[in-house]
Design a protein around this motif. Structure first.
Motif, mmCIF file in Angstrom:
data_model
loop_
_atom_site.group_PDB
_atom_site.id
_atom_site.type_symbol
_atom_site.label_atom_id
_atom_site.label_comp_id
_atom_site.label_asym_id
_atom_site.label_seq_id
_atom_site.Cartn_x
_atom_site.Cartn_y
_atom_site.Cartn_z
ATOM 1 N N VAL A 1 0.769 -1.230 0.125
ATOM 2 C CA VAL A 1 0.297 -0.054 0.079
ATOM 3 C C VAL A 1 0.834 1.224 0.107
ATOM 4 O O VAL A 1 1.872 1.379 0.949
ATOM 5 C CB VAL A 1 -0.945 0.106 1.337
ATOM 6 N N LYS A 2 0.698 2.116 -0.853
ATOM 7 C CA LYS A 2 1.257 3.549 -0.958
ATOM 8 C C LYS A 2 0.638 4.346 -0.039
ATOM 9 O O LYS A 2 -0.534 4.988 -0.346
ATOM 10 C CB LYS A 2 1.260 4.040 -2.431
ATOM 11 N N PRO A 3 1.397 4.804 0.816
ATOM 12 C CA PRO A 3 0.627 5.626 1.921
ATOM 13 C C PRO A 3 0.405 7.147 1.213
ATOM 14 O O PRO A 3 0.935 7.581 0.444
ATOM 15 C CB PRO A 3 1.664 6.017 2.949
ATOM 16 N N GLU A 4 -0.767 7.479 1.722
ATOM 17 C CA GLU A 4 -1.318 8.947 1.414
ATOM 18 C C GLU A 4 -0.574 10.076 1.999
ATOM 19 O O GLU A 4 -0.165 11.061 1.390
ATOM 20 C CB GLU A 4 -2.719 8.983 1.376
ATOM 21 N N ALA A 5 -0.162 9.776 3.368
ATOM 22 C CA ALA A 5 0.602 10.872 3.961
ATOM 23 C C ALA A 5 2.099 10.485 3.666
ATOM 24 O O ALA A 5 2.545 9.460 3.510
ATOM 25 C CB ALA A 5 0.248 10.557 5.389
ATOM 26 N N ASN A 6 2.825 11.710 3.919
ATOM 27 C CA ASN A 6 4.114 11.746 3.711
ATOM 28 C C ASN A 6 4.934 11.417 5.096
ATOM 29 O O ASN A 6 4.710 12.506 5.854
ATOM 30 C CB ASN A 6 4.788 13.191 2.994
ATOM 31 N N PHE A 7 5.433 10.415 5.298
ATOM 32 C CA PHE A 7 5.965 10.071 6.475
ATOM 33 C C PHE A 7 7.163 10.841 6.908
ATOM 34 O O PHE A 7 7.880 11.020 8.041
ATOM 35 C CB PHE A 7 6.408 8.711 6.623
ATOM 36 N N TYR A 8 7.799 11.313 5.694
ATOM 37 C CA TYR A 8 9.246 12.157 5.910
ATOM 38 C C TYR A 8 9.022 13.492 6.237
ATOM 39 O O TYR A 8 9.907 14.091 7.056
ATOM 40 C CB TYR A 8 10.264 11.912 4.442
ATOM 41 N N ASP A 9 8.072 14.294 5.642
ATOM 42 C CA ASP A 9 8.084 15.470 6.025
ATOM 43 C C ASP A 9 6.634 15.879 6.497
ATOM 44 O O ASP A 9 5.602 15.937 5.923
ATOM 45 C CB ASP A 9 8.151 16.529 4.440
ATOM 46 N N ILE A 10 6.725 16.030 8.140
ATOM 47 C CA ILE A 10 5.427 16.014 8.815
ATOM 48 C C ILE A 10 5.635 17.364 9.808
ATOM 49 O O ILE A 10 6.775 17.244 10.497
ATOM 50 C CB ILE A 10 5.138 15.014 9.792
ATOM 51 N N LYS A 11 4.713 18.236 9.732
ATOM 52 C CA LYS A 11 5.041 19.557 10.542
ATOM 53 C C LYS A 11 3.791 19.705 11.498
ATOM 54 O O LYS A 11 3.720 19.837 12.817
ATOM 55 C CB LYS A 11 5.215 20.717 9.680
ATOM 56 N N HIS A 12 2.452 19.412 10.718
ATOM 57 C CA HIS A 12 1.232 19.675 11.524
ATOM 58 C C HIS A 12 0.574 18.358 11.283
ATOM 59 O O HIS A 12 0.330 17.651 10.389
ATOM 60 C CB HIS A 12 0.603 20.924 10.897
ATOM 61 N N VAL A 13 -0.289 18.112 12.668
ATOM 62 C CA VAL A 13 -0.738 16.606 12.569
ATOM 63 C C VAL A 13 -2.176 17.019 13.450
ATOM 64 O O VAL A 13 -2.480 18.210 14.119
ATOM 65 C CB VAL A 13 0.076 15.719 13.281
ATOM 66 N N MET A 14 -2.800 15.814 13.506
ATOM 67 C CA MET A 14 -4.263 16.009 14.243
ATOM 68 C C MET A 14 -4.293 14.713 15.051
ATOM 69 O O MET A 14 -4.174 13.710 14.666
ATOM 70 C CB MET A 14 -5.461 16.163 13.348
ATOM 71 N N VAL A 15 -4.464 14.761 16.330
ATOM 72 C CA VAL A 15 -4.670 13.548 17.062
ATOM 73 C C VAL A 15 -6.326 13.304 17.361
ATOM 74 O O VAL A 15 -6.928 14.323 17.454
ATOM 75 C CB VAL A 15 -4.036 13.788 18.394
ATOM 76 N N VAL A 16 -6.643 12.392 17.017
ATOM 77 C CA VAL A 16 -7.966 11.784 16.707
ATOM 78 C C VAL A 16 -8.655 11.040 18.112
ATOM 79 O O VAL A 16 -7.787 9.912 18.503
ATOM 80 C CB VAL A 16 -8.038 11.034 15.514
ATOM 81 N N GLU A 17 -9.426 11.432 18.671
ATOM 82 C CA GLU A 17 -10.130 10.891 19.721
ATOM 83 C C GLU A 17 -11.377 10.206 19.203
ATOM 84 O O GLU A 17 -12.292 10.915 18.646
ATOM 85 C CB GLU A 17 -10.517 11.759 20.922
ATOM 86 N N ARG A 18 -11.608 8.869 19.193
ATOM 87 C CA ARG A 18 -12.497 8.092 18.762
ATOM 88 C C ARG A 18 -13.994 8.362 19.438
ATOM 89 O O ARG A 18 -13.616 8.542 20.730
ATOM 90 C CB ARG A 18 -12.391 6.525 19.088
ATOM 91 N N GLY A 19 -14.952 8.524 18.754
ATOM 92 C CA GLY A 19 -16.356 9.343 19.240
ATOM 93 C C GLY A 19 -16.805 8.037 19.961
ATOM 94 O O GLY A 19 -17.417 8.175 21.227
ATOM 95 N N MET A 20 -16.867 6.888 19.365
ATOM 96 C CA MET A 20 -17.790 5.565 19.985
ATOM 97 C C MET A 20 -16.839 5.087 21.049
ATOM 98 O O MET A 20 -15.653 5.016 21.038
ATOM 99 C CB MET A 20 -18.098 4.681 19.015
ATOM 100 N N THR A 21 -17.651 4.660 22.067
ATOM 101 C CA THR A 21 -16.875 4.107 23.088
ATOM 102 C C THR A 21 -16.061 3.016 22.818
ATOM 103 O O THR A 21 -16.585 1.960 22.414
ATOM 104 C CB THR A 21 -17.896 3.958 24.401
ATOM 105 N N GLN A 22 -14.955 2.877 23.438
ATOM 106 C CA GLN A 22 -13.837 1.895 23.344
ATOM 107 C C GLN A 22 -14.670 0.395 23.973
ATOM 108 O O GLN A 22 -14.979 0.754 25.184
ATOM 109 C CB GLN A 22 -12.543 2.058 23.586
ATOM 110 N N PRO A 23 -14.552 -0.658 23.271
ATOM 111 C CA PRO A 23 -15.078 -2.005 23.926
ATOM 112 C C PRO A 23 -14.158 -1.943 25.208
ATOM 113 O O PRO A 23 -13.070 -1.847 25.314
ATOM 114 C CB PRO A 23 -14.750 -3.103 23.148
#
Length: 294
Positions: A258-280
């Motif tokens: 799989v060719k990643p959509e994101a560039n793992f080499y050049d990363i400056k701004h990110v978003m940390v994702v909190e899952r909405g549905m409760t984790q089991p």
């Protein structure tokens, strides 16, 4: 008499050669100023060149402007079509969202595997020795960041939070070779195919999607997203697109590169994702699920 003319021609030839050699030597020496004949010849040739080049540049510029105008017209037509398609897609998405909300209200369903809350962050540190494995962001426990939260860019998923401090967090990238670094994923198509992102080909820069059924038909450019079934990552986070598929070493399953959509080499701004549905609750998933997706 013929002997005299012959000698005279020889003398003229010798004198001409001497003058030519002298002129060559004179022209090759370092001089601050040119002689007036050289200046006259140079100025005259420059004036003639200017007289010829100006109309030529004008004609060439005229045709270049025509070509640019034609290209602009064609690009404008393409952009108009894309805008029309964008407006149509926005209308469809709006209608689908409205239908989805109405259905959820009707069924009294709360939450979704796709729902999540993003937190903006900036990359503040990166170890050159582990460039493709870890990075540090400027948000931590004080901002609600917890371990195992998904981390994305505008292009797609890049990894997960490995550990946190009150004001920072360490992110483990998908390109990390940690065997526990796994993500439950799905290949979108007429029939969704599920597998696990586990491994990274450093030479080609491709992720390995393992566990695809041996008889499944996978095509190039099919989209790979998170499945949301591992209990941690939300559904629908884009990972990349399939480049090729090969049988695994035992021939029981297939592995997709799989060719990643994101560039793992050049990363400056990110978003940390909190899952909405409760984790089991811990322990409800099958044994080893924590290793299959984090």
């Amino acid at each position: 008499m013929p002997q005299f003319f012959l000698n005279k021609r020889l003398i003229i030839l010798l004198v001409s050669i001497i003058i030519l050699v002298a002129l060559i030597g004179f022209s090759l020496r370092d001089r601050d100023q040119l002689t007036w004949p050289e200046q006259f010849v140079k100025d005259t040739s420059g004036w003639v060149q200017s007289l010829v080049s100006r109309p030529a540049h004008y004609v060439a510029g005229f045709f270049e402007n025509l070509q640019d105008l034609q290209n602009t017209y064609q690009e404008n037509e393409v952009l108009k079509k894309r805008l029309d398609n964008l407006a149509r897609l926005e209308a469809e998405v709006h209608a689908l969202n409205k239908d989805n909300e109405e259905l959820r209200e009707t069924l009294d369903v709360q939450g979704s595997l796709r729902s999540y809350e993003p937190t903006q962050a900036i990359v503040i540190a990166r170890n050159p020795d582990r460039w493709h494995e870890l990075l540090v962001i400027n948000k931590g426990q004080a901002n609600g960041i917890e371990s195992d939260m998904a981390v994305i860019t505008s292009k797609g998923l890049i990894g997960k939070v490995k550990n946190t401090t009150p004001f920072t967090a360490t992110v483990q990238l998908l390109s990390s070779l940690d065997p526990k670094n796994r993500v439950s994923a799905v290949i979108q198509g007429e029939k969704n195919l599920f597998g696990t992102i586990s491994g990274y080909d450093e030479e080609e820069g491709l992720l390995l999607l393992k566990g695809i059924p041996f008889d499944a038909e996978v095509k190039e450019e099919q989209v790979v997203e998170t499945s949301g079934l591992g209990g941690v990552f939300p559904e629908g986070l884009q990972i990349g697109k399939v480049e090729r598929v090969v049988p695994d070493e035992f021939g029981l399953n297939q592995t997709a590169y799989v060719k990643p959509e994101a560039n793992f080499y050049d990363i400056k701004h990110v978003m940390v994702v909190e899952r909405g549905m409760t984790q089991p609750p811990e322990g409800e998933l099958t044994e080893g699920a924590e290793e299959e997706e984090l």
